[in-house]
Scaffold this active site. Structure first.
Site, PDB file in Angstrom:
ATOM      1  N   LYS A  80       0.814  -1.220   0.000  1.00  7.72           N
ATOM      2  CA  LYS A  80       0.000   0.000   0.000  1.00  7.72           C
ATOM      3  C   LYS A  80       0.851   1.276   0.000  1.00  7.72           C
ATOM      4  O   LYS A  80       0.345   2.358  -0.301  1.00  7.72           O
ATOM      5  CB  LYS A  80      -0.971   0.003   1.186  1.00  7.72           C
ATOM      6  CG  LYS A  80      -0.348   0.137   2.555  1.00  7.72           C
ATOM      7  CD  LYS A  80      -1.427   0.046   3.635  1.00  7.72           C
ATOM      8  CE  LYS A  80      -0.849   0.129   5.043  1.00  7.72           C
ATOM      9  NZ  LYS A  80      -0.296   1.450   5.358  1.00  7.72           N
ATOM     10  N   ASP A  81       2.148   1.145   0.343  1.00  7.90           N
ATOM     11  CA  ASP A  81       3.044   2.306   0.332  1.00  7.90           C
ATOM     12  C   ASP A  81       3.682   2.549  -1.027  1.00  7.90           C
ATOM     13  O   ASP A  81       4.347   3.576  -1.220  1.00  7.90           O
ATOM     14  CB  ASP A  81       4.183   2.119   1.356  1.00  7.90           C
ATOM     15  CG  ASP A  81       3.698   2.114   2.794  1.00  7.90           C
ATOM     16  OD1 ASP A  81       2.631   2.704   3.056  1.00  7.90           O
ATOM     17  OD2 ASP A  81       4.385   1.523   3.646  1.00  7.90           O
ATOM     18  N   ARG A 125      -7.807   8.597   4.306  1.00  4.14           N
ATOM     19  CA  ARG A 125      -8.851   7.600   4.030  1.00  4.14           C
ATOM     20  C   ARG A 125      -9.552   7.180   5.322  1.00  4.14           C
ATOM     21  O   ARG A 125     -10.786   7.152   5.392  1.00  4.14           O
ATOM     22  CB  ARG A 125      -8.228   6.370   3.349  1.00  4.14           C
ATOM     23  CG  ARG A 125      -9.183   5.191   3.170  1.00  4.14           C
ATOM     24  CD  ARG A 125      -8.433   3.951   2.692  1.00  4.14           C
ATOM     25  NE  ARG A 125      -7.410   3.527   3.631  1.00  4.14           N
ATOM     26  CZ  ARG A 125      -7.620   2.777   4.706  1.00  4.14           C
ATOM     27  NH1 ARG A 125      -8.844   2.355   4.989  1.00  4.14           N
ATOM     28  NH2 ARG A 125      -6.625   2.426   5.505  1.00  4.14           N
ATOM     29  N   ARG A 126      -8.768   6.858   6.345  1.00  5.78           N
ATOM     30  CA  ARG A 126      -9.360   6.432   7.620  1.00  5.78           C
ATOM     31  C   ARG A 126     -10.114   7.583   8.275  1.00  5.78           C
ATOM     32  O   ARG A 126     -11.207   7.395   8.821  1.00  5.78           O
ATOM     33  CB  ARG A 126      -8.264   5.904   8.549  1.00  5.78           C
ATOM     34  CG  ARG A 126      -7.684   4.567   8.103  1.00  5.78           C
ATOM     35  CD  ARG A 126      -6.419   4.217   8.868  1.00  5.78           C
ATOM     36  NE  ARG A 126      -5.929   2.894   8.510  1.00  5.78           N
ATOM     37  CZ  ARG A 126      -4.668   2.501   8.666  1.00  5.78           C
ATOM     38  NH1 ARG A 126      -3.768   3.334   9.175  1.00  5.78           N
ATOM     39  NH2 ARG A 126      -4.295   1.282   8.318  1.00  5.78           N
ATOM     40  N   ARG A 143       1.468   9.950  13.489  1.00  2.28           N
ATOM     41  CA  ARG A 143       2.521   9.480  12.606  1.00  2.28           C
ATOM     42  C   ARG A 143       3.522   8.629  13.378  1.00  2.28           C
ATOM     43  O   ARG A 143       3.554   8.621  14.597  1.00  2.28           O
ATOM     44  CB  ARG A 143       3.282  10.677  11.980  1.00  2.28           C
ATOM     45  CG  ARG A 143       2.509  11.456  10.927  1.00  2.28           C
ATOM     46  CD  ARG A 143       2.388  10.732   9.604  1.00  2.28           C
ATOM     47  NE  ARG A 143       3.651  10.086   9.247  1.00  2.28           N
ATOM     48  CZ  ARG A 143       4.716  10.726   8.745  1.00  2.28           C
ATOM     49  NH1 ARG A 143       4.683  12.024   8.571  1.00  2.28           N
ATOM     50  NH2 ARG A 143       5.811  10.059   8.429  1.00  2.28           N
ATOM     51  N   ARG A 149       3.383   4.682  17.312  1.00  3.63           N
ATOM     52  CA  ARG A 149       1.973   5.071  17.346  1.00  3.63           C
ATOM     53  C   ARG A 149       1.236   4.438  18.529  1.00  3.63           C
ATOM     54  O   ARG A 149       0.390   5.073  19.153  1.00  3.63           O
ATOM     55  CB  ARG A 149       1.303   4.708  16.018  1.00  3.63           C
ATOM     56  CG  ARG A 149       1.655   5.685  14.898  1.00  3.63           C
ATOM     57  CD  ARG A 149       0.967   5.305  13.592  1.00  3.63           C
ATOM     58  NE  ARG A 149       1.650   4.202  12.927  1.00  3.63           N
ATOM     59  CZ  ARG A 149       1.040   3.262  12.225  1.00  3.63           C
ATOM     60  NH1 ARG A 149      -0.283   3.256  12.114  1.00  3.63           N
ATOM     61  NH2 ARG A 149       1.732   2.327  11.622  1.00  3.63           N
ATOM     62  N   CYS A 234      -2.728  12.551  -7.124  1.00  3.62           N
ATOM     63  CA  CYS A 234      -3.163  13.327  -5.959  1.00  3.62           C
ATOM     64  C   CYS A 234      -3.546  12.397  -4.816  1.00  3.62           C
ATOM     65  O   CYS A 234      -4.228  11.401  -5.034  1.00  3.62           O
ATOM     66  CB  CYS A 234      -4.363  14.191  -6.333  1.00  3.62           C
ATOM     67  SG  CYS A 234      -5.151  15.024  -4.935  1.00  3.62           S
TER      68      CYS A 234
END
Length: 303
Positions: A80-81, A125-126, A143, A149, A234
């Site tokens: 996903k990164d 998104r979250r 972050r 975290r 974007c």
């Protein structure tokens, strides 16, 4: 098999777990390997939201450079990164079998979501999906690597923080006090690991191809195609998830406004052998149903 395959990885606990997993699998096939950890900008700069850093490639750029200058042979990433457009000369070599794609909320005590709550996440998104469901809540930025975290959650008075379940399970720090957010659509390719190699390096391509999991590769291909067509470079609150069911692929994708008030959603199913343009077609359907206007609004807001 005389060549030593140098495996580039970020040096966080999760990235090292992923790289070690690939190392073990390659060595079980008879290949010689060496881990080469590096720090990325995304790991070093923790006081800005990812979208302000130019999120595309923030965790992968340093390893891309290391590959292109010959310091490492392959790199292992949380898929996903990885930007949907890879740098010239670098290709997707393998996608490993996906773990859980779910998002979870790690909580303190048992929060009553009917009351005002403060929830932490660094993901647009979250944040958008949480505010869509709980518009009376406050969402604050978060972050750092997984352990950082979790510590920040412990140190603050927040009611919870959102994580990818797979990451916490992999490094064995999944707390008992968590809630599966089954309603939250994950990031494209969440829970999957990708190996990239140099386009000219056929030796490493042949080695890593043996680790590829075809169903995961197909599903993440669809999700990333959906993302690529929608975002156009974007950052935006985009979710996508594809799953196989026999000879059928089911897909759900979404686009939210930054404040979570607007949700656009697409759900489709097709035969597995027709997957090549599936993500693109789903994205175009969403764009034609209000997505184009919403993306313009998002781009202006993030400038």
């Amino acid at each position: 098999m005389s060549k030593v395959i140098r495996i580039g990885t970020r040096d966080s606990a999760l990235a090292l777990w992923q790289a070690n997993t690939v190392q073990r699998q390659l060595e079980s096939l008879g290949y010689s390997t060496q881990l080469v950890p590096v720090k990325s900008t995304g790991d070093l700069v923790l006081d800005q939201p990812l979208y302000e850093l130019g999120i595309t490639g923030i965790f992968t750029k340093t390893l891309d450079i290391a590959m292109l200058n010959g310091s490492v042979d392959i790199a292992v990433h949380s898929m996903k990164d990885v930007p949907t457009l890879l740098p010239k000369g670098i290709i997707e070599a393998a996608v490993l079998e996906r773990a859980s794609s779910k998002d979870i909320l790690v909580t303190k005590d048992q929060p009553n979501f009917d009351d005002p709550c403060t929830i932490a996440t660094g993901s647009l998104r979250r944040k958008a999906q949480w505010l869509h469901r709980y518009p009376h809540h406050k969402v604050v930025g978060l972050r750092g690597n997984v352990n950082t975290r979790l510590q920040k959650l412990s140190d603050h008075s927040w009611q919870g923080a959102i994580f990818a379940k797979a990451g916490l399970k992999r490094i064995e720090v999944l707390p008992e006090n968590h809630i599966n957010l089954d309603w939250m659509i994950p990031a494209p390719a969440q829970g999957a690991m990708m190996i990239v190699a140099l386009e000219k390096d056929t030796y490493c391509q042949k080695a890593t191809a043996q680790l590829n999991h075809s169903p995961t590769q197909i599903c993440t291909y669809i999700e990333r195609q959906f993302l690529s067509v929608l975002e156009g470079g974007c950052t935006a609150p985009i979710g996508a998830f594809a799953k196989t069911d026999g000879d059928t692929i089911h897909f759900v994708g979404c686009l939210f406004s930054l404040d979570g008030k607007t949700q656009l959603r697409v759900e489709e199913s097709i035969p597995t052998d027709q997957y090549l343009k599936f993500g693109e077609n789903c994205a175009k359907k969403l764009l034609s149903n209000g997505g184009s206007a919403l993306m313009k609004t998002i781009k202006l807001a993030l400038k």
